[in-house]
Design an enzyme around this catalytic site. Structure first.
Site, PDB file in Angstrom:
ATOM      1  N   ASP A 197      -5.063   5.829  -4.300  1.00 45.61           N
ATOM      2  CA  ASP A 197      -4.884   7.231  -4.663  1.00 45.61           C
ATOM      3  C   ASP A 197      -4.829   7.411  -6.176  1.00 45.61           C
ATOM      4  OD1 ASP A 197      -5.012   8.604  -2.341  1.00 45.61           O
ATOM      5  OD2 ASP A 197      -2.896   8.485  -1.880  1.00 45.61           O
ATOM      6  N   THR A 247      -2.428   1.162  -4.775  1.00 43.59           N
ATOM      7  CA  THR A 247      -2.935   2.265  -3.975  1.00 43.59           C
ATOM      8  C   THR A 247      -4.295   2.722  -4.477  1.00 43.59           C
ATOM      9  OG1 THR A 247      -2.511   4.543  -3.276  1.00 43.59           O
ATOM     10  CG2 THR A 247      -1.659   3.905  -5.412  1.00 43.59           C
ATOM     11  N   ASP A 305       0.859  -1.172   0.000  1.00 43.41           N
ATOM     12  CA  ASP A 305       0.000   0.000   0.000  1.00 43.41           C
ATOM     13  C   ASP A 305       0.903   1.232   0.000  1.00 43.41           C
ATOM     14  OD1 ASP A 305      -2.323   1.593   0.317  1.00 43.41           O
ATOM     15  OD2 ASP A 305      -1.980   1.681   2.470  1.00 43.41           O
ATOM     16  N   LYS A 306       0.330   2.394  -0.285  1.00 43.65           N
ATOM     17  CA  LYS A 306       1.143   3.609  -0.321  1.00 43.65           C
ATOM     18  C   LYS A 306       0.942   4.465   0.925  1.00 43.65           C
ATOM     19  CE  LYS A 306      -0.300   7.186  -2.382  1.00 43.65           C
ATOM     20  NZ  LYS A 306      -0.244   8.091  -1.197  1.00 43.65           N
ATOM     21  N   THR A 307      -0.265   4.980   1.085  1.00 44.48           N
ATOM     22  CA  THR A 307      -0.520   5.935   2.156  1.00 44.48           C
ATOM     23  C   THR A 307      -0.387   5.264   3.515  1.00 44.48           C
ATOM     24  OG1 THR A 307      -2.053   7.072   0.704  1.00 44.48           O
ATOM     25  CG2 THR A 307      -2.133   7.634   3.047  1.00 44.48           C
ATOM     26  N   ARG A 328      -5.845   3.860  -8.014  1.00 45.37           N
ATOM     27  CA  ARG A 328      -7.297   3.849  -7.969  1.00 45.37           C
ATOM     28  C   ARG A 328      -7.855   2.428  -7.950  1.00 45.37           C
ATOM     29  NH1 ARG A 328      -9.150   7.882  -5.398  1.00 45.37           N
ATOM     30  NH2 ARG A 328      -8.996   9.909  -6.379  1.00 45.37           N
ATOM     31  N   LYS A 367      -2.661  28.855  -9.365  1.00 40.99           N
ATOM     32  CA  LYS A 367      -1.569  27.942  -9.041  1.00 40.99           C
ATOM     33  C   LYS A 367      -1.891  26.596  -9.696  1.00 40.99           C
ATOM     34  CE  LYS A 367      -3.423  26.116  -4.688  1.00 40.99           C
ATOM     35  NZ  LYS A 367      -3.265  26.009  -3.232  1.00 40.99           N
ATOM     36  N   ASP A 394      -1.437  -0.915   5.964  1.00 42.25           N
ATOM     37  CA  ASP A 394      -1.692  -0.411   7.310  1.00 42.25           C
ATOM     38  C   ASP A 394      -3.157  -0.126   7.582  1.00 42.25           C
ATOM     39  OD1 ASP A 394      -1.840   1.827   5.584  1.00 42.25           O
ATOM     40  OD2 ASP A 394      -1.471   3.173   7.262  1.00 42.25           O
ATOM     41  N   ASN A 451      -8.483  -1.189   4.272  1.00 41.14           N
ATOM     42  CA  ASN A 451      -8.579  -1.441   2.840  1.00 41.14           C
ATOM     43  C   ASN A 451      -7.479  -2.381   2.341  1.00 41.14           C
ATOM     44  OD1 ASN A 451      -6.798   0.750   3.478  1.00 41.14           O
ATOM     45  ND2 ASN A 451      -6.615   1.170   1.306  1.00 41.14           N
TER      46      ASN A 451
END
Length: 1382
Positions: A696, A694, A417-419, A845, A580, A871, A874
């Site tokens: 994200d 991930t 996982d990433k986050t 995603r 921005k 962690d 999910n």
């Protein structure tokens, strides 16, 4: 009320095909969902809802209950072939006619094994029950008969209306009915579902948003008709029927179980799905019984051994029949058959079963007891490892299972996982460029560390946690530089952050993305404080002066625009647009007069990107009143459009965002967890492939890929797969493979022909083909969808061996919707072939179930050991699907930890878990099994040879006490000590040389071939132990002339020789001696003699005259010199061939571990002062200049909108999310060298398993010495130049058991160094045994080892220059290097 019947068909087309794609192990849930065609739920009507028998809200993740535990657990345990085998033997031993051994010799150890395993399984399941009870017994407020009543979660039912309060978990999947916030809004955190910690907004249907009163809700009787339970987290399709009207329901109206209500006082929801039907539980894979590959192999071997046992029994039974018929019949008069035997055939039948019992010790039950003890010991080593203890969170590593330790040494694929796993999900403002001036740089990286700026005296509203070190930026603000002020004014105005001021000056920002929070906080500290907002105003404090801007418009962010803008009117009446966004889209919209500034800023952006930072460009435009009025009118028309509204709005945004003036750029650091890049680099060197799965977005995933060095600027090419149809995904995958093969052939051909460039196929430094990034745009734009030249007609997938031979470093990034197609049955092969040829794979995603499907796909097609690490909740499905699941105890709850097999608090500990504990566990278990089978075949086969000399009467050679104690006392403890404590190299070396890990991946240390070698050695030993004493003692006499050829003398001699031989053998097999090893090995030998003399003593004979018949026979036998000569001869004949074989093996085909041990031994003997030891100059993770030292010009990437969602601008300007009071929105890698392991790996695909004789590996950055190296794209070369000084290793190395007489071969140069693109002079490394510090082209130095035969000969055996010269390319090099060694 009528319900249209065409709705379910629509849902079927959406969901049933998706569910039919589920993998094995998850099919049960798909079947269940298919049985429910649609769901009908009526509010406040339990009687109506009970007719459908919907699932209750009680969840159960445990495997057993009190009633089912014993039968289910025993059923699982007897799936082990060995347990069934021993149960069968136990039944045989209960038959007195065929049993020559007591029944308790089998039932006691079998019961012990079953009991230990049952207790362990019961303990694990007990904790699962506790976790379930904790969740099921949570309290929830349920509206029953007009009043709120506290109910346990398990008692909540479909159709109930629940009240949720701030910071409470959502109990079930709810339809949001009303909220305390205006317009029925509420804010939720979905970290448990998708790992994202940013806040999300949900809104009730307008018709129910006014039902805030309990009486109104109690009278609500609306009916919901919706889709059946499914696992799609981002989709919901349903209709609300109420008061003869229908209202469409979407995912925006749903609160899913696992979410947390944030910044919302209260809300009410209608339960739609409960318990196992909730989307959270639908995404949770079922608990699986995990077993290692060694367990499965042992089951196969036990069957083979049982077949071998039957063959031996048949041979001996046939011999018994022949002997009884030809010879035994002559003795019938005085030695009749025992009843019920009445003929030679029945005698042979009984003899067969007797020999099956006698010979069963080829696989004793103690094997499985020992395996469990060893695994338990390995688990405690993991728990006790202080280097895997996190002092910050006071969390130690934990082995939550004891059955998978050795599989940690065989991992080939890691799914992460990433986050929260790779990242901390914390953003910090790091650097910026304002009007061509860069800030945040450290001018002297070798000097003293700069001091952190204290903003408090300058700004009382500053955030005390904000870190910045460059005081020149603060001075620029203080002196009133207009560009600097405008820069931070933009940051304080152009965002969608919500502010909550709990007390005067105590500001809390709730940002939708961490990037925005970091930028607004930076502006706050430098004097431009965002205070509050309304739908039409933004209030700030600028340099201590309150200022209120009129907010005219928000030009919202989306993934296509990659920018956001605000149009504001300042108190003086001037209108200005602030923008921005990604530099790739913003720079091309600047006024031409900005060209010079744009060039300077672009250089700064490239520098920031090379440092791994996430970049944004900032610009503004002044608008006149006429410009604003004209644009405002067109904007209003676009907003009111019913057709193509989004396109029209985008066009109006594009119209106003032109001719802007550049202000500068920002650089944000997405803080990775400590040591993540180094860990990934080391694991890559160990040939472990890491895939990031991930939830994200693509931009976020790519940014993190670069930050953690999974993706690098040196990669040959990065492919993006983001198509929406099966055919287009298939085409993209095929194009990617064709491109890989094309570039690989060009690369290899260029090398062979001496071509420097690739011609038309040349890639830029960042791995993307030239032409994609001609304007210097950012990495997000650079990582584009594959746009290859028109390919030839589609061809079938290339063979896997062709894809495996691809050279070059490729990466693939695939989106969730493309992955859904790639996971279809007819696309699996395409995806696996393409992805497995890449060095890095990132899936974005993806849903929790897709994570599990990807893991199952690799398990199915690659037959490799997989590890999943995450962690959050999910990640549970992925963790359960992988062979090994690792949970990170982080910020997202403990669901991942509870479902995992191993847990710790930092991703970097995975390096030590695999390369040290995993590798050692695999090595120890393999050595244990090899020795165990050897010693038991040597012990048991003596009975087989004896059968030919005892009339096949099933008489044993040894007495029954020796048979009972052999595996329990005499040989159990030494092999346990080896299985628990043994090492081939120390832990530092395991981390420095990750190539040492590869034998486990290839399963080299214990396989069918190694098993047969052990069996052959055991049979050879049994032949020697039987026939040598038999031949010598048959004609031997005592000193008195009495013959020695009696049964008990032979038994004592053979047993003593056996114990001595197996003790010497385990002494040779032990690679790491501890006090415990010495005590166990020599103590067991001493126990044998003590027990044997005691068993033949007169004392025991007097007490048990019927049990101990041979008084004094052991003493009299061991007093005979010829017996000891016989034992010595048998020992020599057994051991000398083993020594000779091992000498030749190390001499001709040394393994990497052999070379590392010799390197260590030589440097231990030749130690001298050092200037720089291995890793001595490596900098820590926190080095300020780490990124700059290895910096190379790379494409930049925008980090804008880390987890941003479209629509927040409209939400803010509409005022729907505004509270009446305070406002708040919740918130490296080594190319594979051609060594013996790599050759074997290539041959593995051709079903060949013969390794080469060359050995080579790559040193990895040491994580033991306290400093971690920065990643470099090149490492020390093989050896050094002729003038490279000799450098020794610091500190003593732990002693190893190296066998005298073994030396590396002439053909072996163990160059313990990473491959490098720059070839070094090979002639200079031939006679060197030294850690060589060689400056890489990246600027960093790494320690490398080189070793050759000549040096080892001189160091170990004092063989002089003559031997060295024979292995060296030139006399000049020899003389210099030899003088250095001496």
């Amino acid at each position: 009320m009528t319900v249209p019947k065409d709705i379910p068909e629509k849902w079927f087309s959406l969901f049933l095909p998706l569910q039919s794609k589920k993998k094995k192990g998850l099919v049960a849930k798909a079947k269940k969902s298919r049985t429910e065609e649609e769901r009908r739920v009526r509010a406040n009507d339990r009687e109506y809802n009970d007719k459908f028998q919907y699932a209750s809200n009680c969840i159960m993740t445990s495997k057993y209950n009190i009633i089912t535990f014993l039968p289910v657990n025993l059923f699982e345990q007897f799936q082990e072939v060995a347990n069934t085998y021993f149960l069968f033997l136990l039944i045989l031993q209960l038959i007195p006619q065929i049993s020559s051994l007591s029944w308790f010799t089998t039932i006691v150890p079998l019961a012990l094994v079953l009991s230990i395993t049952a207790v362990k399984d019961a303990t694990d399941d007990y904790f699962r029950h506790n976790s379930d009870n904790q969740v099921n017994n949570r309290q929830s407020q349920v509206l029953i008969r007009g009043s709120l009543q506290n109910e346990k979660w398990m008692n909540v039912r479909v159709g109930d209306i629940i009240k949720l309060e701030n910071n409470q978990f959502v109990a079930a999947d709810l339809l949001l009915l009303s909220s305390s916030e205006p317009h029925g809004l509420c804010y939720i955190e979905t970290a448990e579902l998708d790992g994202e910690t940013n806040m999300k907004v949900r809104q009730s249907v307008s018709v129910t948003s006014e039902l805030g009163d309990q009486n109104n809700l109690a009278s609500f009787n609306g009916e919901v008709v919706c889709e059946p339970p499914n696992n799609k987290l981002d989709r919901f399709c349903g209709t609300l029927y109420w008061r003869d009207k229908k209202y469409t329901l979407t995912n925006q109206n749903m609160l899913l179980r696992g979410c947390v209500l944030r910044n919302t006082e209260a809300c009410y929801g209608l339960v739609i799905f409960a318990g196992p039907d909730t989307k959270l539980m639908q995404n949770s894979g079922r608990t699986k019984f995990k077993r290692t590959s060694i367990d499965r192999l042992m089951n196969t071997l036990v069957l083979w051994i049982f077949g071998f046992l039957v063959c031996m029994g048949v041979i001996l039974a046939v011999g018994n029949a022949v002997w009884e018929r030809e010879v035994g019949s002559l003795f019938q008069s005085y030695l009749p058959w025992d009843p019920p035997v009445d003929n030679f055939l029945f005698s042979a039948f009984l003899s067969f079963w007797s020999y099956v019992i006698i010979l069963n010790t080829v696989v004793p039950i103690s094997l499985y007891v020992s395996v469990e003890v060893i695994r338990l010991g390995h688990s405690y080593f993991i728990n006790w490892d202080q280097q895997m203890f996190c002092s910050q969170c006071n969390t130690a590593a934990e082995a939550r299972t004891t059955t998978l330790n050795e599989e940690l040494g065989q991992v080939e694929y890691i799914f992460s996982d990433k986050t929260g796993t790779l990242t901390q999900n914390i953003m910090s403002f790091n650097k910026c460029s304002i009007n061509g001036q860069t800030y945040g740089e450290v001018t002297d990286p070798l000097g003293p560390q700069p001091k952190r700026l204290d903003f408090t005296p300058f700004n009382p509203l500053a955030d005390p946690d904000f870190c910045f070190y460059d005081d020149t930026l603060l001075e620029s603000v203080k002196v009133g530089d207009s560009h600097t002020h405008e820069f931070f004014r933009l940051l304080s105005l152009c965002h969608t952050v919500m502010s909550e001021e709990k007390s005067e000056g105590e500001l809390i920002y709730k940002a939708q993305s961490p990037d925005e929070g970091a930028l607004v906080t930076a502006a706050r500290n430098f004097g431009f404080v965002f205070r509050s907002r309304t739908p039409g105003t933004i209030t700030t404090t600028e340099m201590g002066r309150p200022v209120t801007y009129t907010l005219l418009a928000i030009l919202d962010f989306n993934n296509i625009r990659k920018r956001m803008s605000v149009i504001v009117r300042n108190p003086e009446g001037r209108i200005r647009l602030y923008c921005k966004g990604a530099d790739t889209v913003l720079l091309e919209r600047l006024n031409p007069c900005n060209q010079e500034l744009m060039n300077i800023t672009s250089d700064h952006l490239n520098e920031y990107a090379a440092d791994g930072l996430r970049t944004l460009a900032l610009a503004y435009r002044d608008l006149s009143e006429d410009d604003w009025e004209m644009w405002s009118e067109s904007h209003r028309c676009a907003e009111k459009a019913t057709n193509c509204r989004e396109d029209r709005l985008a066009a109006t945004y594009e119209e106003i965002e032109q001719d802007m003036m550049l202000l500068g750029a920002t650089a944000i650091e997405d803080k990775l967890q400590e040591g993540v890049p180094e860990t990934i680099a080391v694991l890559s060197l160990a040939n472990i492939k890491i895939w990031v799965l991930t939830g994200d977005k693509q931009e976020t995933a790519v940014n993190i890929g670069y930050s953690c060095k999974m993706l690098t600027d040196d990669m040959t090419e990065v492919f993006i797969i983001s198509e929406h149809t099966v055919q287009s995904v298939r085409q993209e995958l095929r194009r990617a493979r064709e491109r890989m093969i094309q570039l690989s052939r060009t690369r290899d051909g260029g090398k062979e022909e001496g071509v420097e460039g690739w011609g038309g196929a040349c890639c830029t430094g960042n791995g993307f083909r030239e032409g994609q990034e001609g304007d210097g745009t950012g990495r997000e734009e650079g990582v584009k969808q594959l746009q290859c030249p028109t390919p030839p007609p589609p061809a079938p997938p290339p063979p896997s061996d062709l894809m495996d031979s691809i050279s070059g470093e490729f990466a693939i990034v695939i989106n969730g919707h493309s992955l859904a197609h790639a996971l279809e049955a007819d696309m699996e092969t395409e995806f696996v072939l393409t992805a497995c040829a890449c060095k890095a794979v990132i899936c974005c995603r993806v849903t929790p179930l897709q994570k599990a499907q990807v893991v199952e796909l690799i398990k199915k097609h690659k037959k490799a050991v997989t590890l999943a690490i995450g962690d959050g909740a999910n990640d549970v499905s992925m963790i359960k699907s992988a062979h090994i699941g690792v949970g990170i105890s982080g910020q997202e709850g403990i669901q991942a930890v509870l479902a995992s097999d191993y847990s710790f608090s930092q991703f970097r500990f995975l390096q030590r878990l695999l390369l040290v504990h995993g590798r050692w566990s695999y090595l120890r278990m393999c050595r244990f099994l090899c020795y165990f089978f050897y010693k038991n075949f040597a012990f048991t086969m003596v009975h087989f040879w004896f059968g030919f000399f005892c009339g096949f009467s099933a008489q044993t050679v040894y007495d029954q006490y020796f048979i009972t104690l052999y595996n329990i006392v005499y040989t159990s403890l030494p092999v346990l000590a080896m299985g628990i404590f043994d090492q081939d190299v120390p832990d530092q070396r395991s981390l420095e040389y990750p190539k040492l890990y590869e034998p486990g991946q290839l399963n080299l240390l214990f396989n069918k071939r190694e098993f047969f070698i052990c069996i052959a050695q055991g049979i050879y030993t049994s032949v020697v132990l039987f026939f040598v004493p038999c031949a010598v003692l048959s004609d031997a006499t005592q000193s008195t002339g009495v013959p020695l050829a009696d049964y008990q003398t032979f038994a004592v001699t053979t047993a003593t020789a056996l114990v001595i031989v197996v003790s010497v053998q385990i002494a040779l097999d032990t690679g790491f001696w501890t006090v415990i090893n010495h005590v166990f090995v020599w103590g067991s030998l001493g126990c044998y003699f003590a027990i044997m003399i005691a068993l033949h003593s007169q004392t025991l004979f007097r007490i048990f005259p019927n049990q101990f018949h041979f008084v004094g026979s052991a003493q009299s036998t061991l007093l005979q010199p010829v017996v000891w000569l016989t034992i010595a001869l048998a020992t020599a004949i057994c051991i000398v061939p083993v020594l000779a074989f091992r000498f030749l093996k190390v001499d001709l085909k040394p393994q990497l571990s052999d070379t590392v041990r010799y390197t260590q031994l030589v440097h231990q003997k030749k130690r001298k002062p050092v200037g720089r030891g291995v890793g001595g100059t490596w900098r820590g993770v926190g080095s300020v200049s780490e990124g700059r030292l290895g910096a190379r010009g790379g494409s930049r990437r925008s980090g804008y909108a880390f987890a941003h969602q479209e629509g927040f601008g409209e939400l803010i300007t509409s005022g729907k999310n505004m509270r009446l009071s305070s406002l708040a929105l919740a918130n490296f890698a080594s190319r594979h060298s051609s060594n013996w392991i790599d050759t074997l790996r290539r041959k593995k695909h051709n079903h060949t398993h013969t390794p080469n004789a060359s050995g080579e590996c790559s040193p990895a950055p040491s994580s033991i010495s306290g400093s971690v190296p920065p990643l470099s794209n090149s490492s020390s070369v093989l050896g050094g130049s002729q003038d490279t000084p000799m450098e020794e290793e610091k500190g003593p190395a732990p002693g190893q058991n190296t066998q005298t007489g073994l030396r590396p071969s002439t053909q072996t140069t163990a160059a313990l160094a990473s491959d490098t693109e720059a070839a070094a002079p090979q002639g200079s490394c031939a006679g060197v045994l030294t850690p060589t510090a060689v400056r890489s082209h990246g600027g960093d130095s790494l320690g490398g080892w080189t070793i050759t035969l000549g040096t080892v000969q001189e160091a170990l055996f004092s063989w002089k220059a003559r031997a060295t010269a024979s292995n060296s390319p030139g006399p000049a090099s020899d003389s210099k290097e030899n003088s250095q060694i001496e």
